[in-house]
Scaffold this active site. Structure first.
Site, PDB file in Angstrom:
ATOM      1  NE  ARG A  18       2.637  -5.941   0.656  1.00 25.53           N
ATOM      2  CZ  ARG A  18       3.290  -7.049   1.008  1.00 25.53           C
ATOM      3  NH1 ARG A  18       3.321  -8.093   0.202  1.00 25.53           N
ATOM      4  NH2 ARG A  18       3.914  -7.117   2.163  1.00 25.53           N
ATOM      5  N   GLY A  19       5.848  -4.268  -0.255  1.00 25.21           N
ATOM      6  CA  GLY A  19       6.934  -5.069   0.314  1.00 25.21           C
ATOM      7  C   GLY A  19       8.249  -4.416  -0.069  1.00 25.21           C
ATOM      8  CB  ALA A  20      11.192  -3.403   1.898  1.00 18.36           C
ATOM      9  NE  ARG A  37       4.173   2.196   0.788  1.00 22.29           N
ATOM     10  CZ  ARG A  37       3.979   0.980   1.326  1.00 22.29           C
ATOM     11  NH1 ARG A  37       4.233  -0.114   0.630  1.00 22.29           N
ATOM     12  NH2 ARG A  37       3.548   0.880   2.566  1.00 22.29           N
ATOM     13  CD  GLN A  67      -0.439  -5.001   4.324  1.00 20.37           C
ATOM     14  OE1 GLN A  67      -1.281  -5.044   5.241  1.00 20.37           O
ATOM     15  NE2 GLN A  67       0.195  -3.895   4.004  1.00 20.37           N
ATOM     16  CG  ASP A 102       8.876  -2.071   5.356  1.00 16.82           C
ATOM     17  OD1 ASP A 102       8.370  -2.789   6.238  1.00 16.82           O
ATOM     18  OD2 ASP A 102       8.484  -2.065   4.165  1.00 16.82           O
ATOM     19  CG  ASN A 128       8.175  -5.307   9.502  1.00 16.32           C
ATOM     20  OD1 ASN A 128       8.470  -5.319   8.312  1.00 16.32           O
ATOM     21  ND2 ASN A 128       7.408  -6.232  10.055  1.00 16.32           N
ATOM     22  CE  LYS A 129       2.528  -2.732   6.664  1.00 16.35           C
ATOM     23  NZ  LYS A 129       2.451  -1.389   6.051  1.00 16.35           N
TER      24      LYS A 129
HETATM   25  C1  LIG Z   1       9.963  -8.281   2.790  1.00 18.71           C
HETATM   26  S1  LIG Z   1       9.596  -6.679   3.235  1.00 18.71           S
HETATM   27  C2  LIG Z   1       7.921  -6.817   3.631  1.00 18.71           C
HETATM   28  C3  LIG Z   1       7.484  -5.693   4.509  1.00 18.71           C
HETATM   29  O1  LIG Z   1       6.814  -4.677   3.747  1.00 18.71           O
HETATM   30  C4  LIG Z   1       5.509  -4.578   4.263  1.00 18.71           C
HETATM   31  O2  LIG Z   1       4.957  -3.318   4.205  1.00 18.71           O
HETATM   32  P1  LIG Z   1       3.909  -2.943   3.022  1.00 18.71           P
HETATM   33  O3  LIG Z   1       2.982  -4.115   2.869  1.00 18.71           O
HETATM   34  O4  LIG Z   1       3.237  -1.683   3.537  1.00 18.71           O
HETATM   35  O5  LIG Z   1       4.752  -2.683   1.808  1.00 18.71           O
HETATM   36  C5  LIG Z   1       5.652  -5.028   5.697  1.00 18.71           C
HETATM   37  O6  LIG Z   1       6.241  -4.047   6.500  1.00 18.71           O
HETATM   38  C6  LIG Z   1       6.525  -6.216   5.506  1.00 18.71           C
HETATM   39  O7  LIG Z   1       7.152  -6.709   6.646  1.00 18.71           O
END
Ligand SMILES: CSC[C@H]1O[C@H](OP(=O)(O)O)[C@H](O)[C@@H]1O
Length: 346
Positions: free
Chosen positions: A44-46, A87, A194, A235, A245-246
């Site tokens: 996960r993470g963009a 996603r 996270q 994101d 973002n989250k």
């Molecule tokens: C460096 S982008 C990280 C970004 O992605 C996360 O979402 P997820 O854990 O649902 O993929 C979160 O928004 C982070 O800031």
């Protein structure tokens, strides 16, 4: 800690749902395993899901059993569609798949096996460029952090969310590498934690002082004047500088603004979507209500309760002090200044 490893002709993904307790890699030989890992946030993470999807498409290409270029391309598009659907919010996923397909479609290569090799090259390039972008972002961003800076961050925008080094946490790492004393407050980041599970883990691994707080504590921490700035990842950033973002990021931005604390967003150009004019157009993923009502398999709420579980929110550009990119630190007016560094996505 490498979240994504291409090794022995297959993809290895660190299963982030098992952190911090267990470091376990998922061995992916089938693109469907990559799709499933993205969906359940094992990766996960963009930027990380963009890189994972690129390698997933390489695996998919190996699974297409034909030597006919036209048939190969048709089946490849279908596989890319399955990966793209995992996603909706992080633009890096679509950006990486579009870049892979562009490389294939603009290649005059007719030999399918050679096309597969070109695809692997492109996936490696996406991966390596992300690490380089993060380091450049860190270099620029650390200029915003004085020695002794106390930084609040939300969710995880670290090495685990990227190909390595991190966006928001990359700025922290760069400041430390410059010899600065920097400390971090990590929001736990409900519902999937996270911040508690991943950001706190990354910082402890690196010996960077980190204090875990619950999401509800951010405001009081700022009121007690314990935060010098906020740095988060993103994101998707639209042409006017609105930031998806989250979930919970918007609330932190409002609090930072109220307390006159700088609110920075660290993101590579691959996260900026110039095809969208504002954050209202960003598709926001809604996830399984069980992520909110249950924790570690234990019900935290009664049956029959209604749940709303958007995985992201949108922070308006007016609350964003600056956007840290690999091209430098971008200040308002964002529409004008982002256009100077970004090529339109389409
Ligand atoms: C460096 S982008 C990280 C970004 O992605 C996360 O979402 P997820 O854990 O649902 O993929 C979160 O928004 C982070 O800031």
């Amino acid at each position: 800690m490498d979240a994504i490893i291409w090794e022995n002709d297959h993809l290895r993904l660190l299963d982030q749902t098992k952190l911090p307790g267990t470091m376990e890699y998922i061995e992916c030989y089938d693109y469907r395993k990559v799709a499933e890992s993205i969906k359940r946030l094992a990766v996960r993470g963009a930027p990380a899901i963009g890189a994972a999807a690129a390698y997933g498409l390489v695996l998919g290409a190996k699974q297409i059993n034909t030597t006919d270029r036209k048939e190969f391309l048709e089946k490849l598009e279908a596989i890319a569609g399955e990966l793209r659907a995992t996603r909706p919010t992080a633009v890096n996923l679509a950006w990486a798949l579009d870049r892979m397909l562009m490389r294939v479609n603009t290649s005059s290569e007719q030999d399918v096996e050679k096309i597969r090799r070109v695809m692997l090259e492109e996936a490696h390039a996406i991966y390596q460029e992300d690490v380089q972008s993060n380091r450049k972002m860190g270099e620029f961003g650390q200029e915003l952090l004085p020695n002794g800076a106390r930084v609040l961050t939300h969710c995880n925008a670290g090495a685990l969310a990227t190909a390595g080094y991190g966006t928001a946490l990359g700025v922290i790492r760069a400041a430390k590498e410059k010899g600065k004393e920097v400390s971090v407050f990590a929001d736990e980041t409900r519902p999937l934690l996270q911040g508690a599970r991943l950001t706190a883990w990354e910082m402890v691994q690196e010996g960077i002082p980190v204090t875990l707080i619950t999401d509800g504590m951010a405001g009081y921490l700022m009121a007690k004047k314990k935060v010098d700035c906020v740095i988060v990842g993103a994101d998707r950033i639209t042409a006017n500088g609105d930031v998806a973002n989250k979930i919970g990021t918007y609330g932190v931005a409002v609090l930072a603004n109220y307390h006159k604390i700088p609110f920075y967003v660290a993101a590579p150009l691959s996260t900026i979507d110039m095809t969208l004019s504002s954050g209202e157009e960003i598709p926001i993923e809604e996830r399984d209500p069980k992520e909110v009502t249950h924790h570690a398999g234990q019900a935290m709420a009664p049956d029959g309760v209604q749940v709303w579980n958007p995985a992201f929110d949108v922070t308006p550009n007016s609350l964003v002090t600056a956007i840290i990119t690999e091209m430098g630190i971008i200040y308002p007016p964002y529409t004008e200044n982002l256009a100077k560094i970004c090529k339109p996505n389409k």
